[in-house]
Design a protein around this motif. Structure first.
Motif, mmCIF file in Angstrom:
data_model
loop_
_atom_site.group_PDB
_atom_site.id
_atom_site.type_symbol
_atom_site.label_atom_id
_atom_site.label_comp_id
_atom_site.label_asym_id
_atom_site.label_seq_id
_atom_site.Cartn_x
_atom_site.Cartn_y
_atom_site.Cartn_z
ATOM 1 N N GLY A 52 -1.665 17.163 19.753
ATOM 2 C CA GLY A 52 -0.479 16.317 19.616
ATOM 3 C C GLY A 52 -0.521 15.055 20.449
ATOM 4 O O GLY A 52 0.272 14.139 20.235
ATOM 5 N N PRO A 54 -2.004 11.475 21.977
ATOM 6 C CA PRO A 54 -2.873 10.384 21.538
ATOM 7 C C PRO A 54 -4.194 10.353 22.291
ATOM 8 O O PRO A 54 -5.155 9.739 21.842
ATOM 9 N N ALA A 65 -5.010 17.974 12.485
ATOM 10 C CA ALA A 65 -4.360 17.451 11.283
ATOM 11 C C ALA A 65 -4.560 18.402 10.112
ATOM 12 O O ALA A 65 -3.668 18.580 9.282
ATOM 13 N N GLY A 68 -3.010 22.267 11.743
ATOM 14 C CA GLY A 68 -1.651 22.371 12.280
ATOM 15 C C GLY A 68 -0.994 21.023 12.390
ATOM 16 O O GLY A 68 -0.600 20.598 13.480
ATOM 17 N N LEU A 69 -0.851 20.365 11.258
ATOM 18 C CA LEU A 69 -0.267 19.026 11.241
ATOM 19 C C LEU A 69 1.129 19.058 11.839
ATOM 20 O O LEU A 69 1.900 19.989 11.618
ATOM 21 N N LEU A 70 1.468 18.019 12.578
ATOM 22 C CA LEU A 70 2.795 17.863 13.171
ATOM 23 C C LEU A 70 3.045 18.850 14.316
ATOM 24 O O LEU A 70 4.183 19.223 14.595
ATOM 25 N N ALA A 71 1.976 19.281 14.949
ATOM 26 C CA ALA A 71 2.116 20.108 16.147
ATOM 27 C C ALA A 71 2.647 19.237 17.288
ATOM 28 O O ALA A 71 2.337 18.056 17.384
ATOM 29 N N LEU A 72 3.437 19.843 18.175
ATOM 30 C CA LEU A 72 4.038 19.111 19.291
ATOM 31 C C LEU A 72 3.058 19.021 20.454
ATOM 32 O O LEU A 72 2.136 19.828 20.582
ATOM 33 N N GLU A 76 6.282 20.044 25.183
ATOM 34 C CA GLU A 76 7.318 20.645 24.346
ATOM 35 C C GLU A 76 6.915 22.035 23.861
ATOM 36 O O GLU A 76 7.747 22.931 23.826
ATOM 37 N N TYR A 79 0.393 26.178 21.722
ATOM 38 C CA TYR A 79 0.050 27.088 20.633
ATOM 39 C C TYR A 79 -1.247 27.802 20.977
ATOM 40 O O TYR A 79 -2.254 27.162 21.247
ATOM 41 N N ARG A 177 3.358 30.890 19.790
ATOM 42 C CA ARG A 177 3.990 29.601 20.102
ATOM 43 C C ARG A 177 4.848 29.784 21.342
ATOM 44 O O ARG A 177 5.608 30.750 21.415
ATOM 45 N N TYR A 179 7.663 27.531 23.385
ATOM 46 C CA TYR A 179 8.424 26.300 23.453
ATOM 47 C C TYR A 179 8.934 26.085 24.876
ATOM 48 O O TYR A 179 9.393 27.019 25.528
ATOM 49 N N ASN B 105 0.040 11.247 15.929
ATOM 50 C CA ASN B 105 0.377 11.415 17.337
ATOM 51 C C ASN B 105 1.863 11.745 17.509
ATOM 52 O O ASN B 105 2.728 11.070 16.955
ATOM 53 N N ASN B 106 2.136 12.728 18.316
ATOM 54 C CA ASN B 106 3.513 13.070 18.672
ATOM 55 C C ASN B 106 3.915 12.152 19.830
ATOM 56 O O ASN B 106 3.749 12.508 20.993
#
Lengths: 209, 182
Positions: A52, A54, A65, A68-72, A76, A79, A177, A179, B105-106
């Protein structure tokens, strides 16, 4: 003319090799073993803290991608994924397992089963996961919880058993997971994570599940 | 050998360059495909849409969590270069608003407040990447800037039961993802 043809072929072949190797190295094709994608391993529970972010290298971002697309990012949620039982054998729907553990140093946690296509298994059993809320209700003050992973429900007349259905999952894995994990867990997952155990109970041979 | 030196060099350079470009481009390609598929499924731009409860029959992305209620907003600043107002109704348990750019990117995650407090919504503005400083509203509203023109915003609400999922769906109608007006 011949030279031009050879040159053109070299470029085309280079393109094919470059693109193909990129797809393979980043996990976009094939199913690379989880162990190659992780830099954290706590009793076969695998993760990567750069998910997640950059700052994650290009290979990891490409693999995440796909898987696990859109993983935090880790502040936050984190996983962990596991595909082996306590004996080191692949998890498979032809076997039943006892999943057990304790609470985690996070606001909330869950364990969900996925098939080897990264999907929820195609069944209608309504038993896809267990979570902290369920386990706390089960155990009260007792920190230890347990559940059964099996292709059929283990419910008996005598007790309620938490169940994750592996029906139609084939080879599967589990994702833990967490959180809002604590700073202590982020700093030292090896020491702070309570890795759930996966004990094989029995297996049925000759069945495709 | 001398005759093949140039093709070998060209092969090596082409392979290396195309490899690097493909790895770098992969997340963007996947994100674009995802956003296009969302558009086909009715996820319009600049509006939160509550997703169906994640089940084997409804799943559309890999590894969905069946214990969370999701509301998703696609954003695209190429339509208009003005900030978006983002607001999430407070929830009785864990909830967050997370922002993903076009390269997956998150880049930000904001906690959503608990229901029952003094305010009922968590609000902020999402700014396009090239908004000038003079165009930014500094009226005390929290602002974050998207690194890219396109992306996805997700509200997650903890809802491990059908009853909680239905409750989350009900309040999700009050979530806001819309261009700032005035």
């Amino acid at each position: 003319m011949k030279k031009i043809g050879i040159t053109l072929m070299a470029i085309l072949f280079g393109l094919a090799v470059g693109v193909g190797s990129a797809l393979k190295a980043s996990g976009m094709v094939g199913n690379p073993p989880l162990e190659k994608l992780a830099n954290i391993n706590v009793s076969h529970w695998l993760s990567d803290w750069s998910i997640g972010a950059p700052t994650a290298n290009a290979y990891l971002r490409a693999r995440v991608a796909k898987r696990g697309l859109l993983a935090l990012s880790k502040s936050e949620a984190v996983y962990f994924t596991r595909r082996l039982d306590d004996d080191g054998n692949l998890l498979n729907a032809s076997c039943r397992y006892k999943l057990s553990g304790q609470g985690q140093d996070a606001r909330w946690w869950s364990i969900t089963l996925y098939d080897n296509h990264n999907r929820l298994p195609m069944n209608e059993d309504g038993a896809l996961s267990i979570d902290a809320t369920q386990m706390e209700n089960q155990t009260g003050d007792n920190p230890n919880w347990s559940a059964v992973i099996a292709p059929t429900s283990p419910q008996t007349d005598f007790q309620t058993v938490h169940w994750i259905s592996s029906r139609h999952a084939g080879d599967f894995d589990l994702t833990l997971r967490l959180y809002l994990p604590s700073k202590a867990l982020l700093d030292d997952p090896q020491a702070i994570l309570n890795p759930p155990h996966i004990e094989k109970l029995d297996c049925k041979t000759g069945e495709i599940l | 050998m001398k005759n093949f030196l140039l093709p070998i060099i060209l092969f090596a350079i082409t392979a290396a360059v195309s490899h690097a470009m493909m790895v770098r481009a992969a997340p963007t390609i996947i994100m674009n495909i995802t956003m296009d598929k969302m558009a086909e499924r009715g996820y319009t731009v600049h509006r939160f849409i509550a997703s169906p409860r994640s089940t084997p029959q409804t799943q559309t992305v890999v590894r969905p969590s069946p214990d969370l209620a999701y509301a998703v907003c696609r954003y695209d600043f190429s339509f208009h270069n003005t900030p978006l107002q983002i607001a999430a109704q407070h929830w009785q348990d864990y909830a967050s608003i997370s922002f993903f750019d076009a390269q997956t990117n998150n880049f930000a995650t904001i906690p959503v407040g608990y229901a029952g407090g003094e305010t009922i919504k968590t609000s902020l503005q999402l700014l396009p990447p090239h908004l000038s400083q003079t165009e930014r509203n500094t009226g005390g509203i929290r602002q974050i800037t998207s690194p890219t023109d396109k992306g996805i915003i997700i509200i997650r609400r903890l809802a491990p039961s059908l009853e909680l999922y239905n409750a989350a769906q009900a309040i999700s109608g009050s979530d806001v993802c819309a261009p700032v007006t005035g």
